[in-house]
Design a protein around this motif. Sequence first.
Motif, mmCIF file in Angstrom:
data_model
loop_
_atom_site.group_PDB
_atom_site.id
_atom_site.type_symbol
_atom_site.label_atom_id
_atom_site.label_comp_id
_atom_site.label_asym_id
_atom_site.label_seq_id
_atom_site.Cartn_x
_atom_site.Cartn_y
_atom_site.Cartn_z
ATOM 1 N N VAL A 369 -9.119 11.992 -25.910
ATOM 2 C CA VAL A 369 -8.466 12.423 -24.679
ATOM 3 C C VAL A 369 -7.898 13.813 -24.912
ATOM 4 N N LEU A 379 -11.582 12.851 -20.617
ATOM 5 C CA LEU A 379 -11.905 11.755 -21.522
ATOM 6 C C LEU A 379 -13.315 11.938 -22.059
ATOM 7 N N PHE A 437 -14.018 6.301 -20.811
ATOM 8 C CA PHE A 437 -14.429 7.154 -21.927
ATOM 9 C C PHE A 437 -15.945 7.161 -22.090
#
Length: 562
Positions: A369, A379, A437
């Motif tokens: 991050v 992300l 992510f």
Amino acid sequence: MGQAQSSEALDAVNAVEKQLKTPGEGGSKGIKLFKFVKAGTGGNWELASANARPSFYDALEDTSSSGSKHDWFMEVEGGDIDVHVDQDLGYVLDLSQRRVTFSAEGTVWALRFPSEEQYRSFGEELNNKVYYNTYGMENSEESRTKELGADYAGMFFNAANAEQAVAPMDLEPEPEEPTTPAHLKERRAKEDAGGEEDSILGLIMGAGENNYLMRGGTKFDVLRNVEGGVEDKCVSFTLTPAGKGAAHFTPSKVLLAQGERRMNLLTPDNTNALHHADVETGKIVSTWKFQKDTVDVPIRDIVHEHKSAQMEEVSTFLGLDNNRLCKWDLRDPRGKVAESPIVNYTGGKDYSRGTNFTCMATSGDGYVVVGSQDGKVRLFSSKSLNRATTSIPGLGAPITSVDVTFDGKWVVATTDHYLMVVKTTFTTDKGEAACAFTKAMGGRGTMPRLLRLKPEDVARTGNKPFRKGKLTWVTESGHSERWIVASCGKYSVVWNFAKVKTSSAGSLSFGGLPTMMDYVLSSKDEDVVDAAFVHQKYALRTPGKDAALVVATPHSLFNLGG
């Protein structure tokens, strides 16, 4: 030194209003204005006007810019208030109490509206004026799409989302939800009589036996990990710079590495250099240059490749600069420890311009991050640093630090005025569970939640900025982060993370985002320079009592716990 839990402080406004009512009467139907009067470390709410008249005006209305540009101010007749409408208002909209609390010129005020209709009308207009002063255009779906992206145009600064915004972020309760203590027990771990030139600058937390207290000039005090905190070993060392005649320096970043036997250090005086130190001998054993294709590369921040890497024999780490995110290796391509003074560049990307990265953190699986100057949170998956999988738009406030849970399901981003909590798991259009992510989240995620101080506590802390928001330090699967801590001037602030995730938010603030203001505020005699949780294995074992953290001021060190 003092402590206060602020979850019910604004209810004092209700108490004042109740006292003002005459028995048998419903009280005035006008908008009431209350003023918070500070007294020592606390204060009281007082009625300033029973018939306040808040309104907005354009400071550019009578200038040559009239009609093309606006600059919105709020004034309140009956309170002598005239203030620019922006994030510095620190405004909070309390839905259930029809109350808007804000700061103006160092004073905290609260407007209490007699009807829901008046409250909603004022709140929507305030939201629109703040949006204009932030982005320079009228608040509409079209302009929000331009500034925030189509995925988030319906989420931020959208007054129609008020009911949706206050819903819990996570509907799955914690197995053992910890209760928020009324206060944190405190014991002094170290008191220092040193001068300003030898003051404490930060904490370097270890998961093994030792932690380190950082001072100027590469000097460190050694602390021992114990259950519920740390204790002073009464041992100090100063890293000896490599090379004859090399000068001492104060590191801008220190990273424990290779089983916590080594330290990697950055210095603000030479952002192209990485110093590698042996903790056991107290020497800087080598100094490398960051280079890519024979060109020196500046690096402003370094983090581990994954959350538990400092406890392992890992030679790789991540580096960040304004427009660069990359991976480095202290070994040469043949797998041996590098003898060359050049750190081996193994991947990443140089962005052309405009990213303005400021900070980064990694999860247990190596998800990355990254925060930026414009408030955007990016992300990245563990497989590629070339492009962010998900980008969450900023609200204009620079991100100064970020943290992520071990499992990668939650992110905490710190700004001067608030902490933003982001849930990274979501459900795809096909009904499948996904992680932001590894798959673009877009507008399918849960609305982010802001953690901030109540306006009267902002006044109490001197309007000092938040610094270094951190989650409980967890490095194993199957364990949950319990708490969040940040420093704010002479105070440390602790939030119950389980409550942040599972409770309904009773308030809205900047960006129309749900806001939590239930925390424990602990004061010190000096500004807090750092606050961090001990590793999970040193936290207190009693459920609800495991908020074990270390707080450092320039001349003292404290253990705090439930």
